[in-house]
Design a protein around this motif. Sequence first.
Motif, PDB file in Angstrom:
ATOM      1  N   ASP A   1       0.343  -1.161  -0.262  1.00  0.00           N
ATOM      2  CA  ASP A   1       0.213   0.408   0.135  1.00  0.00           C
ATOM      3  C   ASP A   1       1.082   1.541  -0.200  1.00  0.00           C
ATOM      4  OD1 ASP A   1      -2.247   1.802   0.029  1.00  0.00           O
ATOM      5  OD2 ASP A   1      -3.207   1.202   1.912  1.00  0.00           O
ATOM      6  N   GLY A   2       1.117   2.426  -0.638  1.00  0.00           N
ATOM      7  CA  GLY A   2       0.935   3.139  -0.720  1.00  0.00           C
ATOM      8  C   GLY A   2       0.262   4.687  -0.869  1.00  0.00           C
ATOM      9  N   TYR A   3       0.744   5.661  -0.030  1.00  0.00           N
ATOM     10  CA  TYR A   3      -0.108   6.412   0.628  1.00  0.00           C
ATOM     11  C   TYR A   3       0.367   7.906  -0.110  1.00  0.00           C
ATOM     12  CZ  TYR A   3      -2.347  10.839   3.428  1.00  0.00           C
ATOM     13  OH  TYR A   3      -3.720  10.921   4.497  1.00  0.00           O
ATOM     14  N   GLY A   4      -0.719   9.052  -0.311  1.00  0.00           N
ATOM     15  CA  GLY A   4      -0.240  10.785  -0.770  1.00  0.00           C
ATOM     16  C   GLY A   4      -1.675  11.522  -0.768  1.00  0.00           C
ATOM     17  N   LEU A   5      -0.760  12.332  -2.101  1.00  0.00           N
ATOM     18  CA  LEU A   5      -2.028  13.564  -1.077  1.00  0.00           C
ATOM     19  C   LEU A   5      -1.957  14.038  -2.870  1.00  0.00           C
ATOM     20  CD1 LEU A   5      -1.291  14.868   2.139  1.00  0.00           C
ATOM     21  CD2 LEU A   5      -3.701  13.939   1.509  1.00  0.00           C
ATOM     22  N   THR A   6      -2.986  14.852  -3.311  1.00  0.00           N
ATOM     23  CA  THR A   6      -2.524  15.428  -4.900  1.00  0.00           C
ATOM     24  C   THR A   6      -2.224  16.887  -3.862  1.00  0.00           C
ATOM     25  OG1 THR A   6      -4.491  16.317  -4.804  1.00  0.00           O
ATOM     26  CG2 THR A   6      -4.572  14.733  -5.963  1.00  0.00           C
ATOM     27  N   GLU A   7      -2.567  17.285  -3.043  1.00  0.00           N
ATOM     28  CA  GLU A   7      -2.326  18.761  -2.051  1.00  0.00           C
ATOM     29  C   GLU A   7      -0.457  18.881  -2.106  1.00  0.00           C
ATOM     30  OE1 GLU A   7      -4.160  16.981  -1.747  1.00  0.00           O
ATOM     31  OE2 GLU A   7      -6.207  17.985  -1.409  1.00  0.00           O
ATOM     32  N   VAL A   8       0.098  17.541  -2.059  1.00  0.00           N
ATOM     33  CA  VAL A   8       1.716  17.289  -1.793  1.00  0.00           C
ATOM     34  C   VAL A   8       2.405  16.740  -3.156  1.00  0.00           C
ATOM     35  CG1 VAL A   8       3.146  16.566   0.084  1.00  0.00           C
ATOM     36  CG2 VAL A   8       0.719  17.187   0.643  1.00  0.00           C
ATOM     37  N   PHE A   9       2.749  15.529  -3.160  1.00  0.00           N
ATOM     38  CA  PHE A   9       2.952  15.082  -3.963  1.00  0.00           C
ATOM     39  C   PHE A   9       2.660  14.075  -5.083  1.00  0.00           C
ATOM     40  CE2 PHE A   9       7.445  15.910  -2.284  1.00  0.00           C
ATOM     41  CZ  PHE A   9       7.620  16.403  -3.061  1.00  0.00           C
ATOM     42  N   GLY A  10       1.236  13.604  -4.647  1.00  0.00           N
ATOM     43  CA  GLY A  10       0.559  12.258  -5.116  1.00  0.00           C
ATOM     44  C   GLY A  10       1.061  11.728  -4.106  1.00  0.00           C
ATOM     45  N   PRO A  11       1.424   9.707  -5.028  1.00  0.00           N
ATOM     46  CA  PRO A  11       1.896   9.281  -3.959  1.00  0.00           C
ATOM     47  C   PRO A  11       3.542   9.824  -3.703  1.00  0.00           C
ATOM     48  CG  PRO A  11       2.009   8.424  -6.952  1.00  0.00           C
ATOM     49  CD  PRO A  11       1.628   9.904  -6.425  1.00  0.00           C
ATOM     50  N   GLY A  12       4.230   8.939  -2.964  1.00  0.00           N
ATOM     51  CA  GLY A  12       5.487   9.246  -2.321  1.00  0.00           C
ATOM     52  C   GLY A  12       5.136   9.898  -1.255  1.00  0.00           C
ATOM     53  N   VAL A  13       4.129  10.018  -0.462  1.00  0.00           N
ATOM     54  CA  VAL A  13       3.924  10.679   0.932  1.00  0.00           C
ATOM     55  C   VAL A  13       4.053   9.294   1.969  1.00  0.00           C
ATOM     56  CG1 VAL A  13       2.688  11.957   2.628  1.00  0.00           C
ATOM     57  CG2 VAL A  13       2.856  12.525   0.301  1.00  0.00           C
ATOM     58  N   ALA A  14       3.772   8.046   1.803  1.00  0.00           N
ATOM     59  CA  ALA A  14       4.389   7.349   3.272  1.00  0.00           C
ATOM     60  C   ALA A  14       4.058   6.036   1.824  1.00  0.00           C
ATOM     61  CB  ALA A  14       3.246   7.525   4.141  1.00  0.00           C
ATOM     62  N   TRP A  15       4.928   4.858   2.779  1.00  0.00           N
ATOM     63  CA  TRP A  15       4.263   3.745   1.971  1.00  0.00           C
ATOM     64  C   TRP A  15       4.888   2.786   2.733  1.00  0.00           C
ATOM     65  CZ3 TRP A  15       8.075   7.980   0.756  1.00  0.00           C
ATOM     66  CH2 TRP A  15       9.477   7.192   0.937  1.00  0.00           C
ATOM     67  N   GLU A  16       4.813   1.453   2.221  1.00  0.00           N
ATOM     68  CA  GLU A  16       4.924  -0.036   3.434  1.00  0.00           C
ATOM     69  C   GLU A  16       5.830  -0.714   2.719  1.00  0.00           C
ATOM     70  OE1 GLU A  16       0.486  -2.354   4.269  1.00  0.00           O
ATOM     71  OE2 GLU A  16       1.423  -2.595   2.626  1.00  0.00           O
TER      72      GLU A  16
END
Length: 440
Positions: free
Chosen positions: A233-248
């Motif tokens: 699983d990966g976590y991202g936010l379009t407001e920040v970076f999209g993917p690349g904000v946290a990951w397993e």
Amino acid sequence: MQCWDNKNECMDRAEIEQLQLERLQATLNRVYKNVSHYRHLFRQIDFLPEDLNSLDKLSELPLTTRQDLMDNYPYGMFAVPLREVVRILAPALTLDKPMVTGFTTNDLDRWAELMARNLTAVGVGKDDVVQISLNFGMVTGPFGVQLGAERIGASVIPVSGGNPFHQLKIMRDFRTTTLVSIPTFAMQLARTMESAGIDSKMLSLKYGVFGSEPWPEDMRKRLEESLHITATDGYGLTEVFGPGVAWECPEKNGLHIPEDHFIPEIIDPVSLKPQPSGMEGELVITTLTKEAFPLIRFRTGDITKIDNSACACGRTHSRIDRIFKRSDDIIAMRGTSIIPGQIGLVLERINQVVPHYQLVVERKDHQDQLLVMVEISDRFFFDEMKKQRRFVERLHRELSEFLGWEVSVKLVEPGTFEHSLIVVDKRQFYFHSRDLDITA
Ligand code: ZN
């Protein structure tokens, strides 16, 4: 253990905090100088960036909300002049104003580094063939994955979403080892393979890199078994970076958040007070290295908690829990986010009056479906059948065009929703129960 950037991913706590403090001070200076929204807020509380001499003081600064970003559409939150921006992305978060975010050359470079860390943690290396089955367009996700995969020297196939048969042909012929997609699409691929009699063992697939919609552990298990992959699983936010904000990492016990680039906090979404360490609440993120679009204490709306304990993988950055809940009504589905109030605006535009309405999200045949139910009332064409039909058709057309996929629309009896929720997310039934129910 395989790390892309050993030095930065495994530094000790004191080093992380020292680096965070330096980068936070630089970021605060940058936004104070260049973003009038922040300058105005800081002046209101009599705060100067040089006043911040410890990380604890960050929680005294005001929060940034999605509404702030909308109010400053299009370029009000940019901290660099437009000539320094090399990429602009506008995820279609709302119907009237998209959210606009920009990247400098350095921002793109850092995004590539973060995604390279993410893919390396998953196991992807330069010998891998990465098939990106996410829709390229104005959403941020696929671009970041492509940057990271190219950074580690993998072979990238930016095939975009859609057409499972075509995807499977590419997967087989090009010997894809890594599938990047939303998890429900991976489920569709698995089913297509089954019905076409393709055995996944004949393929070269090893890894599934998924995210951007909630997917529970039993779905992970099904995906891993049917596609013969390890799924992360990966976590991202379009407001920040999209993917690349946290990951397993391979431990799969939470998502590492790169603390040399972000400061995560957890707040109570109602009182907005910081939550004690280890408690569940809303994730708030401060960016430390972003040049074009820095954010101070941005409210993500995502409910999770932070785990500071050591991870067996050796990375020292904190982990957040996988995310299944939100503190607001934003719906994450099919790789996009939908703000319910915006659907209210469309209703108003079509009919001048905003009726009671409810959005129902369901997972059917491994795909998320949106049903918009609108209540009939005496102010809202109570008895004109022809008008009702025209309305349903128009609403269906407008919403489907905006979202890029079919939305169902249904009219219901008066008084159905008066005291109930605007969003009913039936996918919640799939999720493991959580001790805190903020949506209630
Ligand atoms: Zn780990």
